[in-house]
Design a protein around this motif. Sequence first.
Motif, short mmCIF file in Angstrom:
data_model
loop_
_atom_site.label_atom_id
_atom_site.label_comp_id
_atom_site.label_asym_id
_atom_site.label_seq_id
_atom_site.Cartn_x
_atom_site.Cartn_y
_atom_site.Cartn_z
N VAL A 80 -8.94 2.78 -11.22
CA VAL A 80 -9.07 2.77 -12.52
C VAL A 80 -9.99 3.93 -12.70
CG1 VAL A 80 -9.06 0.30 -13.08
CG2 VAL A 80 -11.20 1.08 -11.95
N GLU A 81 -10.41 4.29 -13.95
CA GLU A 81 -11.28 5.38 -14.38
C GLU A 81 -12.62 4.87 -14.43
OE1 GLU A 81 -10.28 8.81 -15.50
OE2 GLU A 81 -8.71 7.99 -14.16
N ASP A 82 -12.81 3.66 -14.84
CA ASP A 82 -14.28 3.39 -15.35
C ASP A 82 -14.11 1.85 -15.14
OD1 ASP A 82 -13.06 2.04 -17.39
OD2 ASP A 82 -13.51 3.80 -18.67
N ASN A 83 -15.41 1.33 -15.46
CA ASN A 83 -15.70 -0.31 -15.21
C ASN A 83 -15.03 -1.27 -16.26
OD1 ASN A 83 -17.23 -0.22 -17.55
ND2 ASN A 83 -19.34 -0.21 -16.32
N GLY A 84 -14.43 -0.59 -17.24
CA GLY A 84 -13.47 -1.42 -18.04
C GLY A 84 -14.75 -2.03 -19.13
N GLY A 85 -15.90 -1.81 -19.09
CA GLY A 85 -16.75 -2.53 -19.74
C GLY A 85 -17.47 -3.73 -18.93
N GLY A 91 -12.41 -12.71 -1.71
CA GLY A 91 -11.19 -12.09 -1.33
C GLY A 91 -10.49 -11.23 -1.87
N ILE A 92 -11.33 -10.57 -2.86
CA ILE A 92 -10.46 -9.39 -3.67
C ILE A 92 -10.03 -8.23 -2.75
CG2 ILE A 92 -10.90 -7.77 -5.52
CD1 ILE A 92 -12.35 -9.98 -7.05
N ILE A 93 -10.94 -7.98 -1.47
CA ILE A 93 -10.39 -7.00 -0.73
C ILE A 93 -10.61 -7.67 0.69
CG2 ILE A 93 -11.48 -4.81 -1.93
CD1 ILE A 93 -14.40 -5.49 -0.78
N SER A 94 -10.16 -6.96 1.50
CA SER A 94 -10.30 -7.52 3.15
C SER A 94 -11.12 -6.79 4.08
CB SER A 94 -8.83 -7.56 3.57
OG SER A 94 -7.94 -6.49 3.55
N THR A 95 -11.45 -5.55 3.48
CA THR A 95 -12.70 -4.89 4.46
C THR A 95 -13.49 -4.15 3.42
OG1 THR A 95 -11.27 -2.67 4.52
CG2 THR A 95 -10.93 -4.27 6.11
N ALA A 96 -14.63 -3.93 3.57
CA ALA A 96 -15.70 -3.16 2.99
C ALA A 96 -15.07 -2.06 2.41
CB ALA A 96 -17.03 -3.24 3.60
N ALA A 97 -14.48 -1.16 3.48
CA ALA A 97 -14.10 0.20 3.03
C ALA A 97 -13.07 -0.04 1.60
CB ALA A 97 -13.43 0.69 4.20
N GLU A 98 -12.21 -0.97 1.81
CA GLU A 98 -11.08 -1.17 0.79
C GLU A 98 -11.48 -1.09 -0.52
OE1 GLU A 98 -8.54 -4.57 0.68
OE2 GLU A 98 -7.96 -4.04 2.93
N ILE A 99 -13.01 -1.20 -1.05
CA ILE A 99 -13.60 -1.35 -2.22
C ILE A 99 -13.35 -0.08 -2.82
CG2 ILE A 99 -15.72 -0.98 -1.61
CD1 ILE A 99 -16.82 -2.86 -3.83
N GLU A 100 -13.46 1.11 -2.14
CA GLU A 100 -13.41 2.55 -2.59
C GLU A 100 -11.70 2.59 -3.19
OE1 GLU A 100 -14.83 5.33 -0.32
OE2 GLU A 100 -14.50 7.10 -1.75
N THR A 101 -10.82 2.23 -2.47
CA THR A 101 -9.38 2.61 -2.86
C THR A 101 -9.13 1.52 -4.09
OG1 THR A 101 -9.04 2.24 -0.31
CG2 THR A 101 -7.11 2.42 -1.74
N LEU A 102 -9.74 0.35 -4.04
CA LEU A 102 -9.35 -0.45 -5.13
C LEU A 102 -10.31 -0.06 -6.39
CD1 LEU A 102 -8.34 -3.43 -6.47
CD2 LEU A 102 -10.35 -4.37 -5.49
N ALA A 103 -11.45 0.48 -6.25
CA ALA A 103 -12.32 1.00 -7.38
C ALA A 103 -11.67 2.13 -7.95
CB ALA A 103 -13.73 1.08 -6.99
N SER A 104 -10.94 3.15 -7.18
CA SER A 104 -10.13 4.58 -7.67
C SER A 104 -8.83 4.01 -8.24
CB SER A 104 -10.08 5.24 -6.32
OG SER A 104 -11.23 5.52 -5.55
N HIS A 158 -11.59 -2.91 -11.88
CA HIS A 158 -12.79 -2.58 -12.70
C HIS A 158 -14.12 -3.47 -12.29
CE1 HIS A 158 -9.96 -2.26 -16.43
NE2 HIS A 158 -10.31 -0.77 -16.14
N LEU A 159 -13.68 -4.67 -11.46
CA LEU A 159 -14.67 -5.57 -10.91
C LEU A 159 -15.24 -4.59 -9.58
CD1 LEU A 159 -13.75 -9.19 -11.16
CD2 LEU A 159 -15.45 -8.10 -12.55
N ALA A 160 -14.44 -4.12 -8.88
CA ALA A 160 -14.85 -3.54 -7.73
C ALA A 160 -15.72 -2.15 -7.96
CB ALA A 160 -13.58 -2.73 -7.18
N ARG A 161 -15.50 -1.49 -9.34
CA ARG A 161 -16.04 -0.77 -9.71
C ARG A 161 -17.59 -0.85 -10.18
NH1 ARG A 161 -15.33 5.22 -11.54
NH2 ARG A 161 -13.39 5.52 -10.46
N ALA A 162 -17.57 -2.29 -10.99
CA ALA A 162 -18.90 -2.69 -11.21
C ALA A 162 -19.74 -2.95 -10.19
CB ALA A 162 -18.57 -3.82 -12.24
#
Length: 509
Positions: A339-344, A324-337, A378-382
């Motif tokens: 942050v700068e990177d995956n935070g490790g 439930g971290i995002i509500s649509t697949a497309a939202e992952i791009e907004t969330l991942a954006s 970071h998780l979205a980016r990962a």
Amino acid sequence: MTTTGNYIAAIDQGTTSSRCIIFGADGRIVSVDQQEHSQIFPQPGWVEHDGAEIWTRVQSVIHGALDKAGLTKADIRAIGITNQRETTLLWDRHTGEPVHNALVWQDTRTEALCRELGRNVGQDRFRRETGLPLASYFAGPKIRWLLDNVQGLRERAEAGDILFGTMDTWVIWNLTGGPDGGVHVTDVTNASRTMLMNLHTLEWDEKIAESMGVPLTVLPEIRSSAEVYGHAVGELAGVPVASALGDQQAALFGQTCFSEGEAKSTYGTGTFLLLNTGERVVNSYHGLLTTVGYRIGKERPVYALEGSIAVTGSLVQWLRDQLGIISTAAEIETLASTVEDNGGAYIVPAFSGLFAPYWRSDARGVIAGLTRYVTKGHLARAVLEATAWQTREVVDAMQKDSGVELTALKVDGGMTSNNLLMQNIADVLDAPVERPYVAETTALGAAYAAGLAVGFWPDVETLRANWHRAAEWTPRMDQETRDREYRNWLKAVERTMGWVDEDDAPAQS
Ligand SMILES: Nc1ncnc2c1ncn2[C@@H]1O[C@H](COP(=O)(O)OP(=O)(O)O)[C@@H](O)[C@H]1O
Ligand SMILES: O=P(O)(O)OC[C@H](O)CO
């Protein structure tokens, strides 16, 4: 019977939905209709589809696509079929009723059977004759499971009352009349995913079928990917059914990868990268599959090397539906954006073990590198990076097996609308990524093959002229970052291995 229509209808029977897409002579889409079907999860690791429901959906989307375009059967010159591969259905040839739900390609219930076959028959024998590693992914072990587990089924199969099909076969059989004269055929690309077809002769391998415990009586006739198998009944009555290709091979065809060395990658539920190897049957020593790319009528078959990745878009779905971290697949791009990177953090989605290049059914997913610093972003980016790194591993294996250096990657599929992901793929491959104007390359490939079979298009060169680039991403990452992050990814992958023990209860496997 011949028809004179100006359009080709492609039916794409996929893992999550069925689509009917009508194409014009320039390869542009005229209309689309799409319907999802139920995903049935009876136990952890088991995935089923209802064959009867799928056939109902297919009929409905044919009607929908014709209706939206304001066309009738008189306008349709030919029908092409493309489908989720390996998904296995057995049905009664007299009534047309499935004897059990279809076992879907992602279903892992045949893991123990595959281990047993490996011990008794040997991994190498299957790989040599069929091009495939012994894995629960393929259709042969699924047929065997059904014959062993549905009461009385083996006797009925041996008496000739039961038919097997992947979804191409099921759709074509029903489309051409079902119990009243439906043709029981498959094409070489779908047959090459059963573990029962000899890759060199393109015929059922009797010895392999015997070792697998599958009677030849259930198997369809193997035909080329582009020829008239029969004519439809129902709403498209009289229209030739003129192509069948597994969906990943259809995408290779739709991307017009007709020359040796051309490759495409389709980013959907899973991701499948195919490289055209021409008339060469290239054995893989680095975890890829050798498969049939396509065969047009009586022409010589074209082979391919395939890197199959089980979980990519479905990891995005997991983030959406399970966490439930995002509500649509497309939202992952907004969330991942954000942050700068995956935070490790690195996520390796070995939900059904790992497919290419590892083929390890004992692997299970991990999130590695967690610290208190790691956020949802970071998780979205990962999650997105997992798709990129899995692509990199498959491309590396492909270069080792084929000697072909990838100069650019043609992409398609639902995930390619994600710009951040496409940029990330270009970065980790250090090669440009290109998306064509018509993103529905799977259906387009089936339409192309059907159109060639009935003379709607004269040759593949004409089709090449229809490919137009709509977007391109070029690499921006520096080599040091790329190498460091790849090492981290590989460390995370290592940590997934050996999680499931052979004697673990089925619920955990
Ligand atoms: N903007 C997006 N970013 C990342 N993933 C996406 C995006 N849009 C769709 N997806 C993923 O793509 C998949 C759907 O793509 P599609 O090509 O229709 O798949 P399939 O043919 O396997 O059903 C889903 O798994 C979804 O999570
Ligand atoms: O239906 P898709 O696009 O998820 O493709 C599934 C593949 O054919 C499985 O091998």
